[in-house]
Design a protein around this motif. Structure first.
Motif, PDB file in Angstrom:
ATOM      1  N   GLY A 269       0.815  -1.206   0.000  1.00 35.15           N
ATOM      2  CA  GLY A 269       0.000   0.000   0.000  1.00 35.15           C
ATOM      3  C   GLY A 269       0.851   1.259   0.000  1.00 35.15           C
ATOM      4  O   GLY A 269       0.582   2.216  -0.735  1.00 35.15           O
ATOM      5  N   HIS A 270       1.891   1.257   0.834  1.00 28.78           N
ATOM      6  CA  HIS A 270       2.781   2.415   0.886  1.00 28.78           C
ATOM      7  C   HIS A 270       3.554   2.562  -0.423  1.00 28.78           C
ATOM      8  O   HIS A 270       3.744   3.686  -0.918  1.00 28.78           O
ATOM      9  CB  HIS A 270       3.749   2.249   2.058  1.00 28.78           C
ATOM     10  CG  HIS A 270       4.667   3.415   2.260  1.00 28.78           C
ATOM     11  ND1 HIS A 270       4.219   4.650   2.632  1.00 28.78           N
ATOM     12  CD2 HIS A 270       6.009   3.534   2.120  1.00 28.78           C
ATOM     13  CE1 HIS A 270       5.241   5.491   2.726  1.00 28.78           C
ATOM     14  NE2 HIS A 270       6.338   4.839   2.420  1.00 28.78           N
ATOM     15  N   ARG A 271       3.974   1.440  -0.979  1.00 27.95           N
ATOM     16  CA  ARG A 271       4.709   1.482  -2.233  1.00 27.95           C
ATOM     17  C   ARG A 271       3.830   2.020  -3.366  1.00 27.95           C
ATOM     18  O   ARG A 271       4.276   2.847  -4.181  1.00 27.95           O
ATOM     19  CB  ARG A 271       5.215   0.082  -2.580  1.00 27.95           C
ATOM     20  CG  ARG A 271       5.911  -0.022  -3.920  1.00 27.95           C
ATOM     21  CD  ARG A 271       7.168   0.806  -3.969  1.00 27.95           C
ATOM     22  NE  ARG A 271       8.211   0.250  -3.109  1.00 27.95           N
ATOM     23  CZ  ARG A 271       9.336   0.864  -2.789  1.00 27.95           C
ATOM     24  NH1 ARG A 271       9.540   2.095  -3.237  1.00 27.95           N
ATOM     25  NH2 ARG A 271      10.240   0.291  -2.011  1.00 27.95           N
ATOM     26  N   LEU A 272       2.595   1.584  -3.431  1.00 34.61           N
ATOM     27  CA  LEU A 272       1.682   2.063  -4.462  1.00 34.61           C
ATOM     28  C   LEU A 272       1.374   3.547  -4.275  1.00 34.61           C
ATOM     29  O   LEU A 272       1.272   4.304  -5.245  1.00 34.61           O
ATOM     30  CB  LEU A 272       0.396   1.244  -4.446  1.00 34.61           C
ATOM     31  CG  LEU A 272      -0.619   1.529  -5.554  1.00 34.61           C
ATOM     32  CD1 LEU A 272       0.011   1.308  -6.924  1.00 34.61           C
ATOM     33  CD2 LEU A 272      -1.849   0.653  -5.391  1.00 34.61           C
ATOM     34  N   HIS A 273       1.255   3.969  -3.033  1.00 37.62           N
ATOM     35  CA  HIS A 273       1.026   5.388  -2.749  1.00 37.62           C
ATOM     36  C   HIS A 273       2.190   6.232  -3.250  1.00 37.62           C
ATOM     37  O   HIS A 273       1.986   7.286  -3.872  1.00 37.62           O
ATOM     38  CB  HIS A 273       0.828   5.578  -1.242  1.00 37.62           C
ATOM     39  CG  HIS A 273       0.761   7.002  -0.810  1.00 37.62           C
ATOM     40  ND1 HIS A 273      -0.311   7.824  -1.101  1.00 37.62           N
ATOM     41  CD2 HIS A 273       1.640   7.777  -0.117  1.00 37.62           C
ATOM     42  CE1 HIS A 273      -0.100   9.037  -0.610  1.00 37.62           C
ATOM     43  NE2 HIS A 273       1.076   9.031  -0.005  1.00 37.62           N
ATOM     44  N   LEU A 274       3.416   5.778  -3.005  1.00 36.21           N
ATOM     45  CA  LEU A 274       4.589   6.512  -3.475  1.00 36.21           C
ATOM     46  C   LEU A 274       4.684   6.503  -5.003  1.00 36.21           C
ATOM     47  O   LEU A 274       5.111   7.491  -5.612  1.00 36.21           O
ATOM     48  CB  LEU A 274       5.860   5.907  -2.873  1.00 36.21           C
ATOM     49  CG  LEU A 274       6.048   6.084  -1.361  1.00 36.21           C
ATOM     50  CD1 LEU A 274       7.347   5.439  -0.922  1.00 36.21           C
ATOM     51  CD2 LEU A 274       6.035   7.558  -0.979  1.00 36.21           C
ATOM     52  N   PRO A 332      -1.598  14.450   2.367  1.00 38.89           N
ATOM     53  CA  PRO A 332      -0.412  13.826   1.770  1.00 38.89           C
ATOM     54  C   PRO A 332      -0.086  12.448   2.324  1.00 38.89           C
ATOM     55  O   PRO A 332       0.482  11.617   1.612  1.00 38.89           O
ATOM     56  CB  PRO A 332       0.713  14.827   2.078  1.00 38.89           C
ATOM     57  CG  PRO A 332       0.013  16.135   2.297  1.00 38.89           C
ATOM     58  CD  PRO A 332      -1.303  15.789   2.916  1.00 38.89           C
ATOM     59  N   THR A 333      -0.426  12.185   3.585  1.00 39.62           N
ATOM     60  CA  THR A 333      -0.077  10.904   4.202  1.00 39.62           C
ATOM     61  C   THR A 333      -1.220   9.897   4.150  1.00 39.62           C
ATOM     62  O   THR A 333      -1.075   8.789   4.679  1.00 39.62           O
ATOM     63  CB  THR A 333       0.332  11.119   5.675  1.00 39.62           C
ATOM     64  OG1 THR A 333      -0.745  11.742   6.381  1.00 39.62           O
ATOM     65  CG2 THR A 333       1.563  11.995   5.753  1.00 39.62           C
ATOM     66  N   ARG A 334      -2.339  10.265   3.572  1.00 33.08           N
ATOM     67  CA  ARG A 334      -3.486   9.350   3.498  1.00 33.08           C
ATOM     68  C   ARG A 334      -3.550   8.761   2.100  1.00 33.08           C
ATOM     69  O   ARG A 334      -3.738   9.478   1.120  1.00 33.08           O
ATOM     70  CB  ARG A 334      -4.778  10.087   3.831  1.00 33.08           C
ATOM     71  CG  ARG A 334      -5.998   9.179   3.946  1.00 33.08           C
ATOM     72  CD  ARG A 334      -7.211   9.974   4.389  1.00 33.08           C
ATOM     73  NE  ARG A 334      -6.988  10.594   5.680  1.00 33.08           N
ATOM     74  CZ  ARG A 334      -7.782  11.535   6.198  1.00 33.08           C
ATOM     75  NH1 ARG A 334      -8.821  11.970   5.515  1.00 33.08           N
ATOM     76  NH2 ARG A 334      -7.503  12.050   7.375  1.00 33.08           N
ATOM     77  N   TRP A 335      -3.426   7.444   2.011  1.00 32.35           N
ATOM     78  CA  TRP A 335      -3.368   6.778   0.723  1.00 32.35           C
ATOM     79  C   TRP A 335      -4.646   7.032  -0.076  1.00 32.35           C
ATOM     80  O   TRP A 335      -5.749   6.855   0.416  1.00 32.35           O
ATOM     81  CB  TRP A 335      -3.164   5.280   0.908  1.00 32.35           C
ATOM     82  CG  TRP A 335      -1.907   4.926   1.616  1.00 32.35           C
ATOM     83  CD1 TRP A 335      -0.840   5.750   1.818  1.00 32.35           C
ATOM     84  CD2 TRP A 335      -1.561   3.681   2.217  1.00 32.35           C
ATOM     85  NE1 TRP A 335       0.147   5.087   2.502  1.00 32.35           N
ATOM     86  CE2 TRP A 335      -0.270   3.815   2.764  1.00 32.35           C
ATOM     87  CE3 TRP A 335      -2.216   2.464   2.349  1.00 32.35           C
ATOM     88  CZ2 TRP A 335       0.364   2.777   3.426  1.00 32.35           C
ATOM     89  CZ3 TRP A 335      -1.589   1.425   3.004  1.00 32.35           C
ATOM     90  CH2 TRP A 335      -0.300   1.587   3.533  1.00 32.35           C
ATOM     91  N   GLY A 336      -4.470   7.407  -1.327  1.00 35.16           N
ATOM     92  CA  GLY A 336      -5.605   7.556  -2.232  1.00 35.16           C
ATOM     93  C   GLY A 336      -6.456   8.780  -2.003  1.00 35.16           C
ATOM     94  O   GLY A 336      -7.517   8.906  -2.618  1.00 35.16           O
ATOM     95  N   SER A 337      -6.041   9.702  -1.128  1.00 38.70           N
ATOM     96  CA  SER A 337      -6.893  10.846  -0.818  1.00 38.70           C
ATOM     97  C   SER A 337      -7.004  11.807  -2.007  1.00 38.70           C
ATOM     98  O   SER A 337      -8.041  12.455  -2.184  1.00 38.70           O
ATOM     99  CB  SER A 337      -6.361  11.585   0.413  1.00 38.70           C
ATOM    100  OG  SER A 337      -5.045  12.068   0.196  1.00 38.70           O
ATOM    101  N   ARG A 338      -5.947  11.902  -2.836  1.00 38.30           N
ATOM    102  CA  ARG A 338      -6.030  12.806  -3.989  1.00 38.30           C
ATOM    103  C   ARG A 338      -7.057  12.289  -4.994  1.00 38.30           C
ATOM    104  O   ARG A 338      -7.870  13.049  -5.529  1.00 38.30           O
ATOM    105  CB  ARG A 338      -4.672  12.949  -4.660  1.00 38.30           C
ATOM    106  CG  ARG A 338      -4.717  13.830  -5.913  1.00 38.30           C
ATOM    107  CD  ARG A 338      -3.339  14.118  -6.481  1.00 38.30           C
ATOM    108  NE  ARG A 338      -2.521  14.893  -5.559  1.00 38.30           N
ATOM    109  CZ  ARG A 338      -1.351  15.434  -5.890  1.00 38.30           C
ATOM    110  NH1 ARG A 338      -0.884  15.289  -7.132  1.00 38.30           N
ATOM    111  NH2 ARG A 338      -0.647  16.118  -5.008  1.00 38.30           N
TER     112      ARG A 338
END
Length: 576
Positions: A269-274, A332-338
């Protein structure tokens, strides 16, 4: 000559004040009789002599003149008398003192309530100062007047540490029976920039249930390499029994895992977010999307700071028959928020235009067709990726075996360029896919993913290259042999320990033995098979890609191979 006053009627009579007897329902007083001295029958208006609330004459009047009403009154009185008697029962002296005497601090009831309050403070992470608040004290007094709540110092220095010790002892006992485990760790800083370390352990118990426990979140200013080893040692966990550790991409924790020579698995999840963040920061993409994403942030900010505009937006959504949803803020730190922010703006664009167009000062915030085209391109590229992030972030099921198929699916379907995609959508997909493939190209990571997919009966060798299959089978065979030998040694030691001496009865075998990996490779003959026999069985099982015995083993562990979320795996077939 003045006219005579009209005779009092049934409707003019008032009931007796503070009457408790049922019979008074049938009698009353004139409105002018303030002292209520003359009793009148509500049925016949007859006068009845009585004093100080005595009801004997009232019953006699009903019995002689209104027999039906008397029977009705007697029946009603039989129903209400037990209630009146029970409510009027006077408590004894000992009962009165017991009702107000506080519980002793060592009593069972006092311990139960104190433990419940301690559990509430710890489980819901409530401030310990809550026990000193007047509202909480009143709640406790209402629930049980005999309980005297201890001070907040008692909860902070005694009750919570004792509960922690109990939980730790219970967890340490459970961890003693764990043969292999995996861990998840994260290093983060508090608002006061103090470093903390969180460590979670994952393992399978004897009942083939997947367990996850957060072992600690502690202040961690020390060296990361030694700190991680010390964290495992504090819980009695051996480094050689750790299969892998999952971390984010922080350089400090990555270096610490490398120095410890541990197998590291990246958080998907973190990798995909980055990957998404880096794709959107690429210069050509950033120059193209800056205005549109900036407009989304301005819209969210505008409607968040004006309750009038927020109310107008809700009204516009009702008029347009749209679901009443609020705008989403990007974090910025919440996955998929954009992507969620962009998707919500696209969903509400008609309502937004209707509200903003009414005010000359806000018309510049109305998205243009160019902005809408850019936002749709971003949403089309990122929306499918959100499903993978949610599905692969669970703890109730094994997800590592999905990584290899997911990476294949991203390449062949989800992030593959389509004819209807815009140039911006294709560019974002290409950047995200390139980042993911590069970060998962490490040989050690690839070997781990190949093994986990190989032992998953749904995937086997479908997602690995043909030249890697012999090496993977050889490694799986070696590990299965080691487990089989370990099972035999454990069984032999157990047999020697329970072997009855001369004259002793044989131990009972009525209890059903649990399935273990080594038990599937035992010979049916009387003599125990040697290492060569076991190797032959394992070789046959692997070459046949799961014989009946291995299928039984996998069936026993079916809980570990549950479907993602709802259980629908139809999307795995895409591109295979």
């Amino acid at each position: 000559m003045a006219a005579a006053a009209p005779e009092e009627t049934f409707d003019n009579l008032v009931p007796k004040k503070s009457s408790t007897s049922v019979v008074w329902t049938y009698f009353g007083f004139r409105t002018t009789d303030v002292g209520q001295k003359q009793v009148l029958c509500t049925t016949c208006q007859g006068k009845v002599a009585t004093s100080r609330g005595n009801t004997t004459n009232l019953y006699q009047h009903l019995k002689r003149h209104h027999r039906q009403l008397y029977d009705e009154c007697t029946a009603r009185n039989a129903v209400f008398r037990p209630v009146a008697q029970s409510s009027a029962k006077q408590a004894t002296v000992s009962e009165s003192f017991a009702a107000v005497t506080p519980y002793e601090k060592g009593s069972r009831r006092h311990r139960e309530i104190t433990n419940s309050i301690t559990h509430y403070l710890a489980k819901d992470m409530v401030s310990i100062n809550t026990v000193s608040n007047e509202g909480f004290k009143k709640l406790i007094r209402t629930l049980d007047k005999r309980y005297a709540i201890p001070s907040r110092t008692y909860f902070s220095q005694v009750a919570i540490p004792e509960m922690y010790t109990q939980c730790r002892n219970k967890l340490e006992t459970e961890l003693k029976n764990v043969e292999y485990y995996a861990t998840t760790t994260d290093l983060w800083s508090s608002r006061t920039t103090e470093p903390y370390l969180s460590l979670t352990v994952h393992f399978i118990n004897d009942d083939f249930e997947l367990k996850s426990h957060c072992l600690q979140t502690v202040y961690f200013p020390a060296d990361h390499t030694d700190g991680l080893r010390e964290s495992l040692s504090n819980w009695g966990l051996k480094e050689e029994d750790q299969t892998c550790i999952t971390t984010d991409n922080g350089s400090n924790v990555v270096k610490a895992v490398e120095l410890n020579h541990w197998t590291r698995l990246q958080c998907f999840g973190h990798r995909l977010h980055l990957a998404i963040e880096n794709a959107l920061k690429e210069k050509t993409v950033k120059d193209r999307i800056n205005r549109a994403t900036g407009l989304c942030k301005s819209l969210v900010c505008h409607f968040s700071h004006s309750w009038k505009k927020k109310a107008a937006l809700s009204e516009a959504q009702r008029e347009l028959h749209l679901p009443e949803h609020s705008l989403i803020t990007e974090c910025p730190t919440r996955w998929g928020s954009r992507q969620k922010m962009v998707g919500r703006v696209l969903e509400k664009r008609k309502a937004l235009s209707q509200v903003l167009s009414e005010d000359r000062k806000t018309r510049h915030l109305v998205p243009s067709w160019q902005d809408i085209e850019v936002l749709e391109s971003i949403n089309n590229a990122l929306r499918p990726l959100q499903e993978f992030t949610d599905a692969l972030s669970g703890e109730a099921y094994v997800s590592v075996s999905y990584l290899k198929p997911v990476l294949h699916l991203l390449k062949t379907s989800t992030l593959a360029a389509k004819d209807e995609d815009t140039a911006l959508t294709k560019k974002i997909k290409s950047l995200v896919l390139g980042y993911m493939e590069n970060k998962y190209s490490d040989p050690a990571t690839q070997e781990l993913l190949d093994i986990t997919s190989f032992i998953d009966p749904r995937f086997k060798t479908d997602y690995m290259s043909a030249e890697k299959v012999p090496d993977i089978k050889a490694r799986v065979k070696i590990e299965m042999e080691q487990v089989a030998r370990k099972e035999k040694r454990a069984q032999a030691s157990t047999t020697d320990a329970v072997l009855p001496s001369a004259g002793e009865a044989e131990p009972s075998t009525s209890k059903k033995a649990k399935w273990s990996l080594g038990s599937f490779f035992k010979s049916s003959t009387a003599a125990p098979p040697g290492p060569a026999s076991t190797a032959v069985q394992l070789e046959g099982a692997i070459e046949a890609e799961y014989t009946e015995e291995v299928a039984v083993l996998l069936a026993n562990g079916s809980r570990l191979f549950s479907e993602i979320s709802s259980g629908d795996l139809s999307f795995w077939t895409v591109g295979r």
